[in-house]
Motif scaffolding. Structure first.
Motif, PDB file in Angstrom:
ATOM      1  N   ARG A  56      -3.081   5.743  13.612  1.00  0.00           N
ATOM      2  CA  ARG A  56      -2.944   4.785  12.497  1.00  0.00           C
ATOM      3  C   ARG A  56      -4.317   3.928  12.537  1.00  0.00           C
ATOM      4  O   ARG A  56      -4.649   3.309  11.332  1.00  0.00           O
ATOM      5  CB  ARG A  56      -1.953   3.722  13.256  1.00  0.00           C
ATOM      6  N   LEU A  59      -6.515   5.418   9.845  1.00  0.00           N
ATOM      7  CA  LEU A  59      -5.941   5.587   8.557  1.00  0.00           C
ATOM      8  C   LEU A  59      -6.511   4.630   7.581  1.00  0.00           C
ATOM      9  O   LEU A  59      -6.713   3.223   7.813  1.00  0.00           O
ATOM     10  CB  LEU A  59      -4.557   5.196   8.798  1.00  0.00           C
ATOM     11  N   LEU A  61      -6.514   2.513   4.550  1.00  0.00           N
ATOM     12  CA  LEU A  61      -5.509   1.840   3.690  1.00  0.00           C
ATOM     13  C   LEU A  61      -5.985   1.571   2.004  1.00  0.00           C
ATOM     14  O   LEU A  61      -5.252   1.778   1.268  1.00  0.00           O
ATOM     15  CB  LEU A  61      -5.199   0.678   4.212  1.00  0.00           C
ATOM     16  N   THR A  64      -5.397   4.149  -0.816  1.00  0.00           N
ATOM     17  CA  THR A  64      -4.382   4.911  -0.865  1.00  0.00           C
ATOM     18  C   THR A  64      -3.219   4.255  -0.835  1.00  0.00           C
ATOM     19  O   THR A  64      -2.941   3.431  -0.867  1.00  0.00           O
ATOM     20  CB  THR A  64      -4.778   5.781   0.774  1.00  0.00           C
ATOM     21  N   ALA A  66      -1.036   4.764   1.696  1.00  0.00           N
ATOM     22  CA  ALA A  66      -0.576   4.511   3.097  1.00  0.00           C
ATOM     23  C   ALA A  66       0.520   3.819   3.291  1.00  0.00           C
ATOM     24  O   ALA A  66       1.428   4.006   3.945  1.00  0.00           O
ATOM     25  CB  ALA A  66      -1.829   4.652   3.792  1.00  0.00           C
ATOM     26  N   ARG A  69       3.792   4.853   1.865  1.00  0.00           N
ATOM     27  CA  ARG A  69       4.574   5.823   2.323  1.00  0.00           C
ATOM     28  C   ARG A  69       4.817   5.445   3.760  1.00  0.00           C
ATOM     29  O   ARG A  69       5.527   6.394   4.490  1.00  0.00           O
ATOM     30  CB  ARG A  69       3.380   6.955   2.545  1.00  0.00           C
ATOM     31  N   LEU A  71       3.114   4.614   6.417  1.00  0.00           N
ATOM     32  CA  LEU A  71       2.387   5.383   7.447  1.00  0.00           C
ATOM     33  C   LEU A  71       1.560   4.418   8.396  1.00  0.00           C
ATOM     34  O   LEU A  71       1.396   4.725   9.541  1.00  0.00           O
ATOM     35  CB  LEU A  71       1.071   6.264   6.679  1.00  0.00           C
ATOM     36  N   THR A  72       1.663   3.103   8.126  1.00  0.00           N
ATOM     37  CA  THR A  72       0.979   2.222   9.067  1.00  0.00           C
ATOM     38  C   THR A  72       2.042   1.849   9.864  1.00  0.00           C
ATOM     39  O   THR A  72       1.369   1.399  11.054  1.00  0.00           O
ATOM     40  CB  THR A  72       0.734   0.770   8.235  1.00  0.00           C
ATOM     41  N   VAL A  79       1.550  10.634  11.127  1.00  0.00           N
ATOM     42  CA  VAL A  79       0.157   9.991  10.647  1.00  0.00           C
ATOM     43  C   VAL A  79      -0.663  11.333  10.532  1.00  0.00           C
ATOM     44  O   VAL A  79      -1.416  11.686   9.422  1.00  0.00           O
ATOM     45  CB  VAL A  79      -0.471   8.923  11.206  1.00  0.00           C
ATOM     46  N   MET A  83      -2.600  12.930   7.213  1.00  0.00           N
ATOM     47  CA  MET A  83      -4.017  13.042   6.896  1.00  0.00           C
ATOM     48  C   MET A  83      -4.450  14.336   6.953  1.00  0.00           C
ATOM     49  O   MET A  83      -5.314  14.584   5.941  1.00  0.00           O
ATOM     50  CB  MET A  83      -4.457  12.330   8.191  1.00  0.00           C
ATOM     51  N   LEU A  89      -6.777  10.105   3.113  1.00  0.00           N
ATOM     52  CA  LEU A  89      -5.993   9.065   4.078  1.00  0.00           C
ATOM     53  C   LEU A  89      -6.770   8.647   5.352  1.00  0.00           C
ATOM     54  O   LEU A  89      -6.693   7.867   6.292  1.00  0.00           O
ATOM     55  CB  LEU A  89      -4.832   9.627   4.506  1.00  0.00           C
TER      56      LEU A  89
END
Length: 114
Positions: A56, A59, A61, A64, A66, A69, A71-72, A79, A83, A89
């Motif tokens: 994370r 990742l 941000l 994107t 992210a 979705r 993903l955080t 994750v 990616m 991402l």
């Protein structure tokens, strides 16, 4: 010393980090344009583990989806899979040497592994 940079030539921080690497006589640079040649989820897992950060933390941000979705707050495997499927991402640049891996934001972080 060999250094591999996961690079996006459109990113200023990535270009500046590459300049630091290329300015060194003691460094042989391998450039991987990760948007064209994305790393596998296994490679990403290894890079983040060697950098001592969670996926994370690598990742991207800005620019994107992210957050939308989820993903955080997702688990590491989710994750990493996202990616690997969508390399946009991946925050850049990642640099790997025999001394470790760094997510080079700011670019000077690369000096820690040279």
């Amino acid at each position: 010393m060999k250094a591999t940079i996961w690079h996006n030539p459109r990113c200023g921080t990535s270009r500046n980090t590459l300049e630091i690497l290329e300015a060194r006589d003691d460094v042989s640079v391998e450039i991987v344009e990760y948007l064209k040649n994305p790393p596998s989820s296994a490679k990403l897992r290894q890079l983040y583990a060697d950098a001592g950060i969670a996926p994370r933390d690598g990742l991207r941000l800005r620019g994107t989806d992210a957050e939308e979705r989820g993903l955080t707050t997702a688990d590491d495997e989710t994750v990493l899979a996202a990616m690997a499927e969508d390399p946009g991402l991946i925050e850049r640049p990642l640099v790997e040497t025999d001394k470790g891996v760094r997510l080079c934001r700011p670019r000077e972080k690369v000096l820690e592994i040279l």
